[in-house]
Enzyme design. Structure first.
Site, PDB file in Angstrom:
ATOM      1  N   ASP A  85       0.830  -1.211   0.000  1.00 57.55           N
ATOM      2  CA  ASP A  85       0.000   0.000   0.000  1.00 57.55           C
ATOM      3  C   ASP A  85       0.864   1.260   0.000  1.00 57.55           C
ATOM      4  O   ASP A  85       0.515   2.272   0.601  1.00 57.55           O
ATOM      5  CB  ASP A  85      -0.950   0.023   1.219  1.00 57.55           C
ATOM      6  CG  ASP A  85      -1.892  -1.161   1.213  1.00 57.55           C
ATOM      7  OD1 ASP A  85      -2.251  -1.625   0.112  1.00 57.55           O
ATOM      8  OD2 ASP A  85      -2.249  -1.640   2.312  1.00 57.55           O
ATOM      9  N   ARG A  86       2.014   1.173  -0.621  1.00 59.01           N
ATOM     10  CA  ARG A  86       2.972   2.296  -0.692  1.00 59.01           C
ATOM     11  C   ARG A  86       3.455   2.762   0.685  1.00 59.01           C
ATOM     12  O   ARG A  86       3.856   3.913   0.856  1.00 59.01           O
ATOM     13  CB  ARG A  86       2.391   3.464  -1.490  1.00 59.01           C
ATOM     14  CG  ARG A  86       2.034   3.051  -2.898  1.00 59.01           C
ATOM     15  CD  ARG A  86       1.973   4.197  -3.870  1.00 59.01           C
ATOM     16  NE  ARG A  86       1.555   3.707  -5.177  1.00 59.01           N
ATOM     17  CZ  ARG A  86       2.393   3.321  -6.137  1.00 59.01           C
ATOM     18  NH1 ARG A  86       3.691   3.416  -5.947  1.00 59.01           N
ATOM     19  NH2 ARG A  86       1.941   2.875  -7.282  1.00 59.01           N
ATOM     20  N   CYS A  87       3.357   1.856   1.667  1.00 55.21           N
ATOM     21  CA  CYS A  87       3.911   2.188   2.983  1.00 55.21           C
ATOM     22  C   CYS A  87       5.411   1.887   2.971  1.00 55.21           C
ATOM     23  O   CYS A  87       5.885   0.970   3.652  1.00 55.21           O
ATOM     24  CB  CYS A  87       3.191   1.404   4.090  1.00 55.21           C
ATOM     25  SG  CYS A  87       1.467   1.872   4.241  1.00 55.21           S
ATOM     26  N   HIS A  88       6.111   2.599   2.145  1.00 54.55           N
ATOM     27  CA  HIS A  88       7.550   2.380   2.018  1.00 54.55           C
ATOM     28  C   HIS A  88       8.251   2.906   3.271  1.00 54.55           C
ATOM     29  O   HIS A  88       7.852   3.918   3.835  1.00 54.55           O
ATOM     30  CB  HIS A  88       8.096   3.113   0.792  1.00 54.55           C
ATOM     31  CG  HIS A  88       7.259   2.916  -0.433  1.00 54.55           C
ATOM     32  ND1 HIS A  88       6.885   1.672  -0.888  1.00 54.55           N
ATOM     33  CD2 HIS A  88       6.706   3.823  -1.296  1.00 54.55           C
ATOM     34  CE1 HIS A  88       6.143   1.816  -1.979  1.00 54.55           C
ATOM     35  NE2 HIS A  88       6.015   3.101  -2.233  1.00 54.55           N
TER      36      HIS A  88
END
Ligand SMILES: Cc1cc2nc3c(=O)[nH]c(=O)nc-3n(C[C@H](O)[C@H](O)[C@H](O)COP(=O)(O)O)c2cc1C
Length: 223
Positions: free
Chosen positions: A191-194
């Protein structure tokens, strides 16, 4: 390396070294240490190209690449001796950004590296005025062949990739040390929680090719 270590290490460079090693294992990539290197000219106009990161000094904190000192990047580094590099490995979901001042390597280091290069690469370094205009590529190849013959060909014709100290490094070709004052580690998340962490430190110039560094500080950044 699915997540960054918790707590974060005080020094990012052992982690950078580990990621470089992970990218280099398994023979998946031809150039696992390929790095996009950005420089700017005297009018702050940026340019970027790939180079190979050939050495990382974890203790001192610099990365080394080799090139022609009169190339576009070399001339831009004469005008503004700072650069930024980025490495990315899709299969690892990892990115590393490196920034800092750039100085030329000591001659002895560049000599030692030049001696490890394959014969053809050594001849190319002697012949190519990297980034200068070229009217005729075939003429360039002829010049390469003539130079090769004049120099007597590789010392071990059966193994031209072996390199060796037969040819002296030209003074216009050599290494640069990118001294690291900023390092950002990035790991791809769902979820683009980089995960991102930026490390910074102050560098003080010691001599022509060296800096000393204060301890690193770190800051996580939003994805
Ligand atoms: C994967 C890859 C690695 C490269 N490594 C180097 C290198 O280590 N040194 C170098 O001078 N050029 C290297 N090149 C070529 C540069 O990208 C570039 O064409 C050249 O250095 C001239 O750049 P400049 O005109 O901006 O100075 C590499 C290119 C690729 C695609």
């Amino acid at each position: 390396m699915k997540t960054l270590p918790r707590p974060l290490p005080a020094d990012p460079l052992p982690l950078v070294e580990r990621w470089l090693a992970a990218a280099s294992t398994g023979g998946r990539r031809r150039n696992p240490t390929a790095m996009a290197l950005a420089t700017t000219d005297a009018r702050s106009r940026p340019s970027v190209r790939m180079v190979l990161l050939k050495h990382l000094s974890v203790d001192a904190g610099f990365a080394v690449f080799y090139t022609h000192y009169g190339s576009r990047k070399g001339r831009e580094l004469d005008a503004n001796a700072r650069a930024a590099g980025v490495l990315y490995w899709e299969e690892l979901g990892a990115q590393i950004r490196l920034e800092g001042p750039v100085v030329r390597c000591p001659d002895a280091e560049s000599d030692a590296y030049f001696a490890t290069r394959p014969w053809g690469s050594q001849v190319n370094a002697l012949v190519s005025e990297q980034s200068a205009p070229l009217e005729d590529f075939d003429a360039f190849l002829r010049t390469m062949r003539e130079k090769n013959e004049r120099l007597g060909g590789p010392p071990d014709p059966a193994n031209p990739e072996a390199g060796g100290p037969a040819l002296a490094r030209p003074a216009f070709w050599g290494g640069y040390r990118l001294w690291l004052d900023t390092v950002e580690l990035w790991l791809e998340g769902t979820d683009r929680c980089h995960e991102r962490v930026r490390y910074q430190r102050l560098l003080s110039r010691e001599d022509a090719s060296s800096f000393s560094g204060q301890p690193w500080s770190s800051q996580r950044l939003q994805p």
